[in-house]
Design a protein around this motif. Structure first.
Motif, short mmCIF file in Angstrom:
data_model
loop_
_atom_site.label_atom_id
_atom_site.label_comp_id
_atom_site.label_asym_id
_atom_site.label_seq_id
_atom_site.Cartn_x
_atom_site.Cartn_y
_atom_site.Cartn_z
N CYS A 56 0.87 -1.19 0.02
CA CYS A 56 -0.06 0.01 0.07
C CYS A 56 0.86 1.27 0.09
CB CYS A 56 -0.87 -0.15 1.27
SG CYS A 56 -1.83 1.52 1.45
N VAL A 57 0.56 2.19 -1.01
CA VAL A 57 1.59 3.28 -1.05
C VAL A 57 1.35 4.30 0.01
CG1 VAL A 57 1.85 3.29 -3.75
CG2 VAL A 57 -0.06 4.52 -2.72
N ARG A 58 0.20 4.15 0.52
CA ARG A 58 -0.17 5.33 1.88
C ARG A 58 0.40 4.43 2.97
NH1 ARG A 58 0.02 9.73 3.96
NH2 ARG A 58 -1.63 10.18 5.43
N CYS A 59 0.45 3.45 3.03
CA CYS A 59 1.09 2.82 4.42
C CYS A 59 2.57 3.12 4.43
CB CYS A 59 0.79 1.26 4.53
SG CYS A 59 -0.77 0.88 5.20
N GLN A 60 3.19 2.74 3.11
CA GLN A 60 4.56 3.12 2.97
C GLN A 60 4.88 4.56 3.19
OE1 GLN A 60 4.67 1.43 -1.04
NE2 GLN A 60 6.61 0.61 -0.30
N GLU A 61 4.07 5.61 2.76
CA GLU A 61 4.15 7.14 3.30
C GLU A 61 4.39 7.29 4.55
OE1 GLU A 61 1.16 8.97 1.24
OE2 GLU A 61 2.00 8.84 -0.79
N GLY A 108 5.44 5.18 6.89
CA GLY A 108 6.34 3.98 7.65
C GLY A 108 5.82 2.81 8.10
N LEU A 109 4.60 2.31 7.56
CA LEU A 109 4.00 1.03 8.03
C LEU A 109 4.25 0.36 6.54
CD1 LEU A 109 0.80 2.57 9.40
CD2 LEU A 109 2.60 1.99 10.65
N THR A 110 3.85 -0.94 6.87
CA THR A 110 3.89 -2.04 5.78
C THR A 110 2.61 -2.95 5.94
OG1 THR A 110 6.23 -2.44 6.01
CG2 THR A 110 4.94 -4.10 4.83
N ALA A 111 1.94 -2.81 4.62
CA ALA A 111 0.69 -3.72 4.33
C ALA A 111 0.44 -3.84 2.93
CB ALA A 111 -0.45 -2.65 4.80
N LEU A 112 0.13 -4.99 2.70
CA LEU A 112 -0.29 -5.42 1.42
C LEU A 112 -1.44 -4.47 0.71
CD1 LEU A 112 -0.02 -9.29 1.36
CD2 LEU A 112 1.43 -7.96 0.43
N ALA A 113 -1.05 -4.22 -0.64
CA ALA A 113 -2.12 -3.41 -1.47
C ALA A 113 -3.14 -4.32 -1.78
CB ALA A 113 -1.53 -2.81 -2.43
N THR A 114 -4.31 -4.20 -1.66
CA THR A 114 -5.41 -5.20 -1.96
C THR A 114 -6.27 -4.48 -3.07
OG1 THR A 114 -6.89 -4.17 -0.04
CG2 THR A 114 -5.53 -6.11 0.07
N GLN A 115 -6.34 -3.05 -3.25
CA GLN A 115 -7.32 -2.24 -4.14
C GLN A 115 -6.41 -1.52 -5.16
OE1 GLN A 115 -10.64 -2.35 -3.63
NE2 GLN A 115 -10.39 -3.68 -1.85
N ARG A 116 -6.96 -1.73 -6.26
CA ARG A 116 -6.48 -0.83 -7.50
C ARG A 116 -7.24 0.47 -7.39
NH1 ARG A 116 -7.93 0.18 -12.82
NH2 ARG A 116 -6.15 0.68 -14.49
N ASP A 117 -6.19 1.65 -7.23
CA ASP A 117 -7.11 2.92 -6.96
C ASP A 117 -6.60 3.96 -7.77
OD1 ASP A 117 -8.54 4.85 -4.95
OD2 ASP A 117 -6.30 5.55 -5.28
N HIS A 118 -7.71 4.66 -8.15
CA HIS A 118 -7.45 5.70 -9.22
C HIS A 118 -6.72 6.75 -8.27
CE1 HIS A 118 -9.99 3.46 -11.72
NE2 HIS A 118 -9.22 3.78 -12.59
N LEU A 137 -7.97 -0.17 4.02
CA LEU A 137 -8.34 0.79 5.08
C LEU A 137 -8.25 2.08 4.34
CD1 LEU A 137 -8.89 2.05 7.70
CD2 LEU A 137 -6.65 1.87 8.34
N HIS A 138 -6.90 2.36 3.74
CA HIS A 138 -6.83 3.48 3.01
C HIS A 138 -7.69 3.73 1.68
CE1 HIS A 138 -2.93 3.59 5.27
NE2 HIS A 138 -3.46 4.61 5.75
N HIS A 139 -7.80 2.57 1.12
CA HIS A 139 -8.90 2.87 -0.21
C HIS A 139 -10.26 3.28 0.59
CE1 HIS A 139 -11.72 1.57 -3.16
NE2 HIS A 139 -10.69 2.01 -4.03
N ASP A 140 -10.72 2.83 1.56
CA ASP A 140 -12.01 3.27 2.02
C ASP A 140 -11.91 4.54 2.75
OD1 ASP A 140 -12.92 0.70 1.69
OD2 ASP A 140 -12.94 0.12 3.87
#
Length: 79
Positions: free
Chosen positions: A23-28, A30-40, A61-64
């Protein structure tokens, strides 16, 4: 431009998650989570295109959170 669906969408999702499985937002943050959503990045409703350059991987979470913010902005737009 028509929204991408079906097998083509599944292939694009797989390519996106292969390139960057996190997940790009988690990375921003400093966290690590798998991306599960293709977001625009810029939503289609707000003028974004359904092209690779306008996509990112997000966790649920971040997609929601992003989708909620987009819906709230849409309510405030005159129309």
């Amino acid at each position: 431009m028509k929204r991408i669906t079906g097998r083509r969408l599944q292939r694009l999702r797989e390519q996106l998650f292969t390139r960057n499985p996190l997940c790009v937002r988690c990375q921003e943050l400093g966290l690590t989570a798998l991306a599960t959503q293709r977001d625009h990045i810029v939503s289609l409703e707000e003028g974004g295109l359904d092209v690779e350059a306008n996509t990112q991987g997000l966790c649920d979470l971040h997609h929601d959170e992003k989708s909620l913010a987009e819906r709230l902005r849409a309510r405030r737009r005159p129309g």
